[in-house]
Design a protein around this motif. Structure first.
Motif, PDB file in Angstrom:
ATOM      1  N   VAL A 113       5.880  -8.666  13.490  1.00  0.00           N
ATOM      2  CA  VAL A 113       6.286  -7.584  12.334  1.00  0.00           C
ATOM      3  C   VAL A 113       4.890  -7.104  11.739  1.00  0.00           C
ATOM      4  CG1 VAL A 113       6.738  -7.762   9.797  1.00  0.00           C
ATOM      5  CG2 VAL A 113       8.357  -8.758  11.416  1.00  0.00           C
ATOM      6  N   ALA A 114       3.838  -8.129  11.803  1.00  0.00           N
ATOM      7  CA  ALA A 114       2.645  -7.710  11.450  1.00  0.00           C
ATOM      8  C   ALA A 114       1.880  -6.553  12.509  1.00  0.00           C
ATOM      9  CB  ALA A 114       1.429  -8.809  11.423  1.00  0.00           C
ATOM     10  N   GLU A 115       2.033  -6.769  13.562  1.00  0.00           N
ATOM     11  CA  GLU A 115       1.693  -5.913  14.785  1.00  0.00           C
ATOM     12  C   GLU A 115       2.405  -4.488  14.680  1.00  0.00           C
ATOM     13  OE1 GLU A 115       2.680  -5.445  19.325  1.00  0.00           O
ATOM     14  OE2 GLU A 115       2.575  -7.384  18.624  1.00  0.00           O
ATOM     15  N   ILE A 116       3.461  -4.625  14.376  1.00  0.00           N
ATOM     16  CA  ILE A 116       4.161  -3.211  14.385  1.00  0.00           C
ATOM     17  C   ILE A 116       3.946  -2.545  13.062  1.00  0.00           C
ATOM     18  CG2 ILE A 116       6.634  -2.243  13.988  1.00  0.00           C
ATOM     19  CD1 ILE A 116       7.470  -4.116  16.221  1.00  0.00           C
ATOM     20  N   ILE A 117       3.732  -3.221  11.966  1.00  0.00           N
ATOM     21  CA  ILE A 117       3.267  -2.601  10.532  1.00  0.00           C
ATOM     22  C   ILE A 117       1.890  -1.816  10.864  1.00  0.00           C
ATOM     23  CG2 ILE A 117       2.267  -3.169   8.384  1.00  0.00           C
ATOM     24  CD1 ILE A 117       4.633  -4.922   7.829  1.00  0.00           C
ATOM     25  N   GLU A 118       0.989  -2.503  11.675  1.00  0.00           N
ATOM     26  CA  GLU A 118      -0.038  -1.810  12.063  1.00  0.00           C
ATOM     27  C   GLU A 118      -0.084  -0.524  13.022  1.00  0.00           C
ATOM     28  OE1 GLU A 118      -4.532  -2.167  12.386  1.00  0.00           O
ATOM     29  OE2 GLU A 118      -3.314  -3.144  11.004  1.00  0.00           O
ATOM     30  N   ARG A 119       0.719  -0.581  13.706  1.00  0.00           N
ATOM     31  CA  ARG A 119       0.816   0.301  14.929  1.00  0.00           C
ATOM     32  C   ARG A 119       1.505   1.413  14.238  1.00  0.00           C
ATOM     33  NH1 ARG A 119       2.828  -0.671  21.050  1.00  0.00           N
ATOM     34  NH2 ARG A 119       1.308   0.590  21.694  1.00  0.00           N
ATOM     35  N   THR A 120       2.418   1.213  13.182  1.00  0.00           N
ATOM     36  CA  THR A 120       3.062   2.351  12.506  1.00  0.00           C
ATOM     37  C   THR A 120       2.570   2.865  11.179  1.00  0.00           C
ATOM     38  OG1 THR A 120       4.599   0.739  11.582  1.00  0.00           O
ATOM     39  CG2 THR A 120       5.579   2.045  13.522  1.00  0.00           C
ATOM     40  N   ASP A 121       1.331   2.374  11.019  1.00  0.00           N
ATOM     41  CA  ASP A 121       0.452   2.748  10.033  1.00  0.00           C
ATOM     42  C   ASP A 121       1.120   2.692   8.538  1.00  0.00           C
ATOM     43  OD1 ASP A 121      -1.934   3.784   9.032  1.00  0.00           O
ATOM     44  OD2 ASP A 121      -1.295   5.711   9.131  1.00  0.00           O
ATOM     45  N   LEU A 122       1.778   1.441   8.481  1.00  0.00           N
ATOM     46  CA  LEU A 122       2.533   0.933   7.251  1.00  0.00           C
ATOM     47  C   LEU A 122       1.795  -0.020   6.258  1.00  0.00           C
ATOM     48  CD1 LEU A 122       6.176   1.212   8.545  1.00  0.00           C
ATOM     49  CD2 LEU A 122       5.175   2.483   6.693  1.00  0.00           C
ATOM     50  N   GLY A 123       0.317  -0.568   6.908  1.00  0.00           N
ATOM     51  CA  GLY A 123      -0.074  -1.344   6.144  1.00  0.00           C
ATOM     52  C   GLY A 123      -0.354  -1.426   4.799  1.00  0.00           C
ATOM     53  N   SER A 124      -0.726   0.074   4.159  1.00  0.00           N
ATOM     54  CA  SER A 124      -0.842   0.333   2.847  1.00  0.00           C
ATOM     55  C   SER A 124       0.217  -0.063   2.062  1.00  0.00           C
ATOM     56  CB  SER A 124      -1.473   1.577   2.688  1.00  0.00           C
ATOM     57  OG  SER A 124      -0.527   2.768   3.245  1.00  0.00           O
ATOM     58  N   VAL A 125       1.442   0.140   2.512  1.00  0.00           N
ATOM     59  CA  VAL A 125       2.764   0.031   1.758  1.00  0.00           C
ATOM     60  C   VAL A 125       3.537  -1.184   2.183  1.00  0.00           C
ATOM     61  CG1 VAL A 125       2.733   2.466   1.121  1.00  0.00           C
ATOM     62  CG2 VAL A 125       3.884   1.512   3.472  1.00  0.00           C
ATOM     63  N   ALA A 126       2.756  -2.204   2.828  1.00  0.00           N
ATOM     64  CA  ALA A 126       3.638  -3.320   3.393  1.00  0.00           C
ATOM     65  C   ALA A 126       4.359  -4.094   2.272  1.00  0.00           C
ATOM     66  CB  ALA A 126       2.708  -4.261   4.047  1.00  0.00           C
ATOM     67  N   ARG A 127       3.690  -4.037   1.026  1.00  0.00           N
ATOM     68  CA  ARG A 127       4.650  -4.846  -0.004  1.00  0.00           C
ATOM     69  C   ARG A 127       5.423  -3.883  -1.009  1.00  0.00           C
ATOM     70  NH1 ARG A 127      -0.681  -8.119  -1.122  1.00  0.00           N
ATOM     71  NH2 ARG A 127      -0.347  -9.658   0.506  1.00  0.00           N
ATOM     72  N   ALA A 128       5.259  -2.689  -0.658  1.00  0.00           N
ATOM     73  CA  ALA A 128       6.165  -1.674  -1.508  1.00  0.00           C
ATOM     74  C   ALA A 128       7.688  -1.673  -1.306  1.00  0.00           C
ATOM     75  CB  ALA A 128       5.766  -0.296  -1.171  1.00  0.00           C
ATOM     76  N   MET A 129       8.341  -1.587  -2.096  1.00  0.00           N
ATOM     77  CA  MET A 129       9.839  -1.583  -1.986  1.00  0.00           C
ATOM     78  C   MET A 129      10.207  -0.356  -1.088  1.00  0.00           C
ATOM     79  SD  MET A 129      11.750  -3.879  -3.349  1.00  0.00           S
ATOM     80  CE  MET A 129      11.926  -5.070  -4.721  1.00  0.00           C
ATOM     81  N   ALA A 130      11.245  -0.551  -0.487  1.00  0.00           N
ATOM     82  CA  ALA A 130      11.690   0.507   0.546  1.00  0.00           C
ATOM     83  C   ALA A 130      12.009   1.695  -0.298  1.00  0.00           C
ATOM     84  CB  ALA A 130      12.584   0.247   1.516  1.00  0.00           C
ATOM     85  N   ALA A 131      12.606   1.455  -1.474  1.00  0.00           N
ATOM     86  CA  ALA A 131      13.088   2.575  -2.312  1.00  0.00           C
ATOM     87  C   ALA A 131      11.902   3.451  -2.805  1.00  0.00           C
ATOM     88  CB  ALA A 131      14.000   2.081  -3.421  1.00  0.00           C
ATOM     89  N   ASP A 132      10.826   3.095  -2.872  1.00  0.00           N
ATOM     90  CA  ASP A 132       9.592   3.624  -3.530  1.00  0.00           C
ATOM     91  C   ASP A 132       8.735   4.378  -2.422  1.00  0.00           C
ATOM     92  OD1 ASP A 132      10.325   2.750  -5.882  1.00  0.00           O
ATOM     93  OD2 ASP A 132       9.119   0.925  -5.607  1.00  0.00           O
ATOM     94  N   LEU A 133       9.084   4.269  -1.037  1.00  0.00           N
ATOM     95  CA  LEU A 133       8.454   4.970   0.005  1.00  0.00           C
ATOM     96  C   LEU A 133       8.756   6.475  -0.192  1.00  0.00           C
ATOM     97  CD1 LEU A 133       9.042   2.725   3.189  1.00  0.00           C
ATOM     98  CD2 LEU A 133       7.055   2.508   1.468  1.00  0.00           C
ATOM     99  N   SER A 134       7.669   7.249   0.663  1.00  0.00           N
ATOM    100  CA  SER A 134       7.920   8.713   0.661  1.00  0.00           C
ATOM    101  C   SER A 134       8.560   8.739   2.011  1.00  0.00           C
ATOM    102  CB  SER A 134       6.601   9.438   1.113  1.00  0.00           C
ATOM    103  OG  SER A 134       6.078   8.957   2.279  1.00  0.00           O
ATOM    104  N   GLY A 135       9.344  10.238   2.228  1.00  0.00           N
ATOM    105  CA  GLY A 135       9.980  10.535   3.240  1.00  0.00           C
ATOM    106  C   GLY A 135       9.586  10.013   4.506  1.00  0.00           C
ATOM    107  N   GLY A 136       8.075  10.421   4.829  1.00  0.00           N
ATOM    108  CA  GLY A 136       7.557  10.073   5.907  1.00  0.00           C
ATOM    109  C   GLY A 136       7.599   8.567   6.206  1.00  0.00           C
TER     110      GLY A 136
END
Ligand SMILES: Nc1ncnc2c1ncn2[C@@H]1O[C@H](COP(=O)(O)OP(=O)(O)OP(=O)(O)O)[C@@H](O)[C@H]1O
Length: 258
Positions: A113-136
């Motif tokens: 999970v941590a490795e994929i978060i890094e690979r898809t550049d989601l580190g800065s929003v790892a703790r954010a609710m999915a509902a609060d994410l931008s479209g991208g």
């Protein structure tokens, strides 16, 4: 390359959706370890073809083999990752929890999970609710979920739609990296300029494949310098010769395989 060694091997695929014969008899051979672009205008049948490949589409005829097995078979469940156009994520869970949840379901190692978060550049929003994410960010989370379990084939339906140019480039770089690791990627887009990023192109029109070849070969054959003009040249050529859909030799992609 034959049906057993190909990533995807399709013969005579027919799909009826409602009263529409969306795919009237399609043949396709996709080699492993390449980024393959599935391009064509909206409504030409790209998503339908992808659904048939991942085994979620009822088919009326033909044969669809994926990594040597029949599409949709239980043996393929962990070997094929699928990203749909509508993000299939839980809005009321944070990003990491979404990934942990899907990792558990498919039996992917938790450390991935941590490795994929890094690979898809989601580190800065790892703790954010999915509902609060931008479209991208949502589409990258969807892609991250598809990457869990290290599938050998990734089927990605318009993964770059709505992304800014910087993110689009980053994503195509990730696709190339995955292909270099041996993963096969089938990536749909209706943006023709993404064609140059692919190792191989499949051009579709009205449920038919009108070209299957490398971008270089397509441009050379049509005497054009971009995929959009190549697409138009193929259609014009077919209209002038009286065959509405341009003829492509069956399994052309396979014949180019060394
Ligand atoms: N449930 C349905 N019932 C009847 N026709 C359908 C259904 N779903 C899709 N179609 C039709 O099937 C055709 C192919 O649709 P499909 O979604 O595969 O195209 P697409 O190339 O992926 O389009 P887009 O780029 O807009 O996603 C379209 O003409 C569409 O109207």
């Amino acid at each position: 390359m034959d049906a057993d060694t190909a990533a995807i091997s399709i013969t005579g695929l027919k799909v009826l959706r409602g009263k529409n014969l969306v795919l009237p008899g399609l043949d396709l051979l996709v080699p492993r370890g390449e980024v393959v672009g599935l391009l064509g205008p909206s409504g030409c049948g790209k998503s339908t073809l992808m659904r048939a490949i991942v085994g979620t589409q009822i088919i009326s005829g033909g044969d669809v083999k994926v990594l040597g097995d029949t599409a949709g078979s239980a043996a393929l469940r962990r070997r094929v990752g699928y990203m749909t156009q509508e993000a299939s994520i839980y809005d009321d869970l944070p990003v990491t929890a979404n990934l942990n949840y899907f990792a558990k379901i498919i039996g992917a190692p938790p450390a991935q999970v941590a490795e994929i978060i890094e690979r898809t550049d989601l580190g800065s929003v790892a703790r954010a609710m999915a509902a609060d994410l931008s479209g991208g960010q949502r589409s990258r989370l969807s892609l991250a979920i598809a990457l869990l379990g290290s599938p050998e084939l990734l089927v990605l339906d318009e993964p770059t739609v709505g992304l800014d140019p910087v993110l689009r480039v980053a994503l195509w770089e990730l696709f190339a990296e995955l292909a270099a690791e041996g993963v096969t990627l089938l990536v749909s887009s209706h943006v023709m300029d993404e064609a140059t990023r692919c190792d191989r192109l499949i051009l579709m029109r009205e449920g038919q494949i009108i070209a299957q070849e490398t971008p270089g070969s397509l441009l050379e054959r049509t005497g054009t310098d971009n995929a959009e003009d190549a697409f138009l040249a193929l259609i014009r050529g077919a209209q002038e010769s009286g065959t509405d859909t341009p003829h492509v030799p069956k399994h052309r992609a396979g014949s180019e395989e060394p």
